[in-house]
Design an enzyme around this catalytic site. Structure first.
Site, PDB file in Angstrom:
ATOM      1  N   THR A 136       0.816  -1.208   0.000  1.00 26.36           N
ATOM      2  CA  THR A 136       0.000   0.000   0.000  1.00 26.36           C
ATOM      3  C   THR A 136       0.858   1.270   0.000  1.00 26.36           C
ATOM      4  O   THR A 136       2.014   1.242   0.452  1.00 26.36           O
ATOM      5  CB  THR A 136      -0.891  -0.009   1.271  1.00 26.36           C
ATOM      6  OG1 THR A 136      -1.426   1.283   1.498  1.00 26.36           O
ATOM      7  CG2 THR A 136      -0.099  -0.384   2.518  1.00 26.36           C
ATOM      8  N   ASP A 137       0.256   2.370  -0.446  1.00 27.19           N
ATOM      9  CA  ASP A 137       0.962   3.659  -0.383  1.00 27.19           C
ATOM     10  C   ASP A 137       1.034   4.186   1.053  1.00 27.19           C
ATOM     11  O   ASP A 137       1.779   5.117   1.339  1.00 27.19           O
ATOM     12  CB  ASP A 137       0.303   4.695  -1.301  1.00 27.19           C
ATOM     13  CG  ASP A 137      -1.163   4.968  -0.970  1.00 27.19           C
ATOM     14  OD1 ASP A 137      -1.731   4.292  -0.080  1.00 27.19           O
ATOM     15  OD2 ASP A 137      -1.760   5.868  -1.610  1.00 27.19           O
ATOM     16  N   GLU A 138       0.253   3.565   1.959  1.00 30.00           N
ATOM     17  CA  GLU A 138       0.197   4.086   3.328  1.00 30.00           C
ATOM     18  C   GLU A 138       1.528   3.915   4.069  1.00 30.00           C
ATOM     19  O   GLU A 138       1.758   4.561   5.084  1.00 30.00           O
ATOM     20  CB  GLU A 138      -0.946   3.435   4.112  1.00 30.00           C
ATOM     21  CG  GLU A 138      -2.281   3.665   3.424  1.00 30.00           C
ATOM     22  CD  GLU A 138      -3.498   3.331   4.272  1.00 30.00           C
ATOM     23  OE1 GLU A 138      -3.406   3.369   5.503  1.00 30.00           O
ATOM     24  OE2 GLU A 138      -4.545   3.041   3.678  1.00 30.00           O
ATOM     25  N   TYR A 163      -1.826  -0.559  10.992  1.00 27.83           N
ATOM     26  CA  TYR A 163      -1.962  -1.219   9.683  1.00 27.83           C
ATOM     27  C   TYR A 163      -0.755  -0.907   8.805  1.00 27.83           C
ATOM     28  O   TYR A 163      -0.070  -1.812   8.306  1.00 27.83           O
ATOM     29  CB  TYR A 163      -3.263  -0.780   8.984  1.00 27.83           C
ATOM     30  CG  TYR A 163      -3.290  -1.109   7.499  1.00 27.83           C
ATOM     31  CD1 TYR A 163      -3.323  -2.435   7.056  1.00 27.83           C
ATOM     32  CD2 TYR A 163      -3.259  -0.100   6.529  1.00 27.83           C
ATOM     33  CE1 TYR A 163      -3.328  -2.740   5.698  1.00 27.83           C
ATOM     34  CE2 TYR A 163      -3.271  -0.397   5.168  1.00 27.83           C
ATOM     35  CZ  TYR A 163      -3.299  -1.716   4.755  1.00 27.83           C
ATOM     36  OH  TYR A 163      -3.303  -2.021   3.414  1.00 27.83           O
ATOM     37  N   LYS A 167       2.231  -3.341   7.324  1.00 31.50           N
ATOM     38  CA  LYS A 167       2.506  -3.513   5.885  1.00 31.50           C
ATOM     39  C   LYS A 167       3.951  -3.096   5.587  1.00 31.50           C
ATOM     40  O   LYS A 167       4.642  -3.738   4.800  1.00 31.50           O
ATOM     41  CB  LYS A 167       1.526  -2.683   5.033  1.00 31.50           C
ATOM     42  CG  LYS A 167       0.101  -3.190   5.025  1.00 31.50           C
ATOM     43  CD  LYS A 167      -0.089  -4.592   4.447  1.00 31.50           C
ATOM     44  CE  LYS A 167       0.156  -4.694   2.966  1.00 31.50           C
ATOM     45  NZ  LYS A 167      -0.240  -6.025   2.429  1.00 31.50           N
TER      46      LYS A 167
HETATM   47  N1  NAD Z   1      -8.016  -1.886  -0.385  1.00 31.21           N
HETATM   48  C1  NAD Z   1      -7.116  -1.027  -0.813  1.00 31.21           C
HETATM   49  O1  NAD Z   1      -7.454   0.094  -1.183  1.00 31.21           O
HETATM   50  C2  NAD Z   1      -5.653  -1.420  -0.892  1.00 31.21           C
HETATM   51  C3  NAD Z   1      -4.744  -0.540  -1.492  1.00 31.21           C
HETATM   52  C4  NAD Z   1      -3.411  -0.939  -1.624  1.00 31.21           C
HETATM   53  C5  NAD Z   1      -2.996  -2.169  -1.155  1.00 31.21           C
HETATM   54  N2  NAD Z   1      -3.892  -2.995  -0.550  1.00 31.21           N
HETATM   55  C6  NAD Z   1      -3.407  -4.316  -0.106  1.00 31.21           C
HETATM   56  O2  NAD Z   1      -4.027  -5.279  -0.941  1.00 31.21           O
HETATM   57  C7  NAD Z   1      -4.267  -6.492  -0.221  1.00 31.21           C
HETATM   58  C8  NAD Z   1      -5.727  -6.869  -0.326  1.00 31.21           C
HETATM   59  O3  NAD Z   1      -6.520  -5.814   0.212  1.00 31.21           O
HETATM   60  P1  NAD Z   1      -8.123  -5.922   0.223  1.00 31.21           P
HETATM   61  O4  NAD Z   1      -8.643  -4.562   0.323  1.00 31.21           O
HETATM   62  O5  NAD Z   1      -8.562  -6.823  -0.854  1.00 31.21           O
HETATM   63  O6  NAD Z   1      -8.332  -6.652   1.634  1.00 31.21           O
HETATM   64  P2  NAD Z   1      -9.591  -7.442   2.164  1.00 31.21           P
HETATM   65  O7  NAD Z   1      -9.614  -7.177   3.631  1.00 31.21           O
HETATM   66  O8  NAD Z   1     -10.794  -7.175   1.354  1.00 31.21           O
HETATM   67  O9  NAD Z   1      -9.203  -8.974   1.900  1.00 31.21           O
HETATM   68  C9  NAD Z   1      -8.214  -9.632   2.632  1.00 31.21           C
HETATM   69  C10 NAD Z   1      -8.367 -11.129   2.365  1.00 31.21           C
HETATM   70  O10 NAD Z   1      -7.311 -11.809   3.073  1.00 31.21           O
HETATM   71  C11 NAD Z   1      -7.877 -12.883   3.803  1.00 31.21           C
HETATM   72  N3  NAD Z   1      -7.070 -13.093   5.008  1.00 31.21           N
HETATM   73  C12 NAD Z   1      -6.931 -12.264   6.069  1.00 31.21           C
HETATM   74  N4  NAD Z   1      -6.121 -12.814   6.993  1.00 31.21           N
HETATM   75  C13 NAD Z   1      -5.714 -14.008   6.474  1.00 31.21           C
HETATM   76  C14 NAD Z   1      -4.849 -15.035   6.940  1.00 31.21           C
HETATM   77  N5  NAD Z   1      -4.238 -14.940   8.131  1.00 31.21           N
HETATM   78  N6  NAD Z   1      -4.651 -16.104   6.158  1.00 31.21           N
HETATM   79  C15 NAD Z   1      -5.256 -16.226   4.952  1.00 31.21           C
HETATM   80  N7  NAD Z   1      -6.112 -15.291   4.464  1.00 31.21           N
HETATM   81  C16 NAD Z   1      -6.318 -14.199   5.224  1.00 31.21           C
HETATM   82  C17 NAD Z   1      -9.298 -12.452   4.140  1.00 31.21           C
HETATM   83  O11 NAD Z   1     -10.131 -13.561   4.421  1.00 31.21           O
HETATM   84  C18 NAD Z   1      -9.688 -11.713   2.868  1.00 31.21           C
HETATM   85  O12 NAD Z   1     -10.214 -12.594   1.906  1.00 31.21           O
HETATM   86  C19 NAD Z   1      -3.785  -6.225   1.199  1.00 31.21           C
HETATM   87  O13 NAD Z   1      -2.495  -6.753   1.333  1.00 31.21           O
HETATM   88  C20 NAD Z   1      -3.766  -4.709   1.309  1.00 31.21           C
HETATM   89  O14 NAD Z   1      -2.800  -4.284   2.231  1.00 31.21           O
HETATM   90  C21 NAD Z   1      -5.209  -2.660  -0.406  1.00 31.21           C
END
Ligand code: NAD
Length: 361
Positions: A136-138, A163, A167
């Site tokens: 993430t950019d965070e 968070y 990350k």
């Molecule tokens: N949402 C955003 O805007 C954004 C932006 C940049 C990066 N990200 C990164 O992208 C990734 C996905 O984000 P998202 O928004 O889809 O998240 P989300 O919370 O919607 O999904 C996370 C998924 O991971 C699974 N999970 C959580 N803990 C787990 C574990 N211990 N073992 C196995 N599975 C597990 C959950 O069941 C879920 O399906 C993350 O790594 C996040 O940091 C998200």
């Protein structure tokens, strides 16, 4: 045929990525989706791919070393795309430990398992194997209101929330594996995503869900915090392009120069929903800016995020295809047309889906 191990594929971005990959590669790839199905994992997001012969779901925690090693032992994995994480800043403020567990220890488990499976006796790695860590950019901290300030790949990490700290730690582990072992990996740091299948605790689906229910629309602080929004399919495409065309060991920032204040987002959603609803729909009468309710600011709330996506554009040729105006309309329409999905998620019914579909197998 390449075999992909996708972690967290039942979540928001992971499920969009799996859809994107099957749309692009069809039967030419195999995907194994490993997900613990936390509150954020919803297999209903993947209903239309679950019968494919080239798709397998494995319910496992990424911290479970034996379960993850077993997947690598039983399958010749070519690509790992690591999404699984605890992802909600507010939850990290209330319960930081699970973020360290999943995001840091879970990433270490994934790295070790891939290293064990891919490493040759001379310490090099099998040809063509790649691990992509989705971040993430965070991790870069917060920018002030100077419109010319951006996050670059060279910006020093300065995470503020539990968070983003977790990350950042996981990114550092991946960097350490690349530096120490020449482990074949990339990191992508992406801005805020929006689109279908996002759990309605995050701003955009929360506002859509509350607005349609005539509930208040909570906005933190003065509503002027800025986030840089990217349509989720553009992120999926970037991940694929980085794995196929990126230079190993590099980090790529992913973003679409779509900076918006939170309050602008909320007002846009109200405006678009009012356009979409029939005049006869009773929900329309209740929908106005009066629903907006400013609430006490999030602790340590970062002011502004803005990605400079110059490197990914120049080196790989990735550019976002969906401009915000079009993407937000598509997204709102999707939630609007998938009322069942929203109801299952808000009522918790989606958790029954796993039992119905998988417990019998
Ligand atoms: N949402 C955003 O805007 C954004 C932006 C940049 C990066 N990200 C990164 O992208 C990734 C996905 O984000 P998202 O928004 O889809 O998240 P989300 O919370 O919607 O999904 C996370 C998924 O991971 C699974 N999970 C959580 N803990 C787990 C574990 N211990 N073992 C196995 N599975 C597990 C959950 O069941 C879920 O399906 C993350 O790594 C996040 O940091 C998200």
């Amino acid at each position: 045929m390449k075999t992909y191990l996708v972690t967290g594929g039942a979540g928001f971005i992971g499920s969009n990525y799996i859809h994107y990959m099957f749309k692009k590669y069809g039967d030419d790839i195999r995907i194994i989706n490993v997900d613990a199905l936390t509150y954020a994992g919803n297999l209903e997001n993947l209903k239309d791919v679950e019968e494919r012969d080239n798709y397998t779901f494995v319910k496992a925690n990424i911290c479970d070393r034996d379960a993850i090693n077993k997947i690598f032992e039983e399958n010749e994995i070519d690509r790992v795309v690591h999404f699984a994480a605890e992802s909600h800043v507010d939850r990290s403020i209330v319960n930081p430990e699970i973020f360290v567990e999943t995001n840091v220890l879970g990433t270490a488990t994934m790295l070790n398992a891939a290293k064990k499976a891919w490493e040759l006796p001379d310490g090099t790695f099998k040809e063509g194997k790649k691990f992509l860590h989705v971040s993430t950019d965070e991790v870069y901290g917060s920018l002030d209101d100077d419109p010319n300030a951006y996050f670059y790949e060279t910006t020093l990490y300065d995470p503020h929330s539990p968070y983003s700290a977790s990350k950042a730690s996981s990114d550092m582990l991946v960097k350490a594996y690349m530096d120490t072992y020449k482990f074949p990996a990339n990191i992508t740091n992406c801005s805020n995503n929006y689109g279908p299948y996002q759990f309605p605790e995050k701003l955009i689906p929360l506002v859509i869900s509350n607005a349609l229910a005539g509930k208040n629309l909570p906005v933190y602080g003065d509503g002027k915090n800025v986030r840089d929004w990217l349509f989720v399919e553009d992120h999926a495409k970037a991940i694929d392009m980085v794995q196929e065309k990126g230079k190993l060991f590099e980090t790529y920032n992913v973003g679409g120069h779509n900076e918006k204040q939170n309050i602008e987002i909320v007002k846009t959603i109200i405006d678009v929903l009012r356009e979409e609803l029939d005049d006869s729909d009773p929900r329309k009468a209740k929908l106005s800016y009066d629903l907006i309710k400013y609430v006490t600011d999030r602790k340590g709330h970062d002011r502004r995020y803005a990605i400079a996506p110059d490197k990914i554009k120049k080196e790989i040729g990735w550019e976002p295809e969906t401009m915000f105006k079009e993407g937000i309309r598509k997204t709102i329409k999707w939630y609007f047309d998938h009322n069942d999905w929203m109801e299952h998620v808000t009522s918790g019914d989606y958790e029954k889906y796993y039992a119905k579909m998988y417990d019998k197998r």
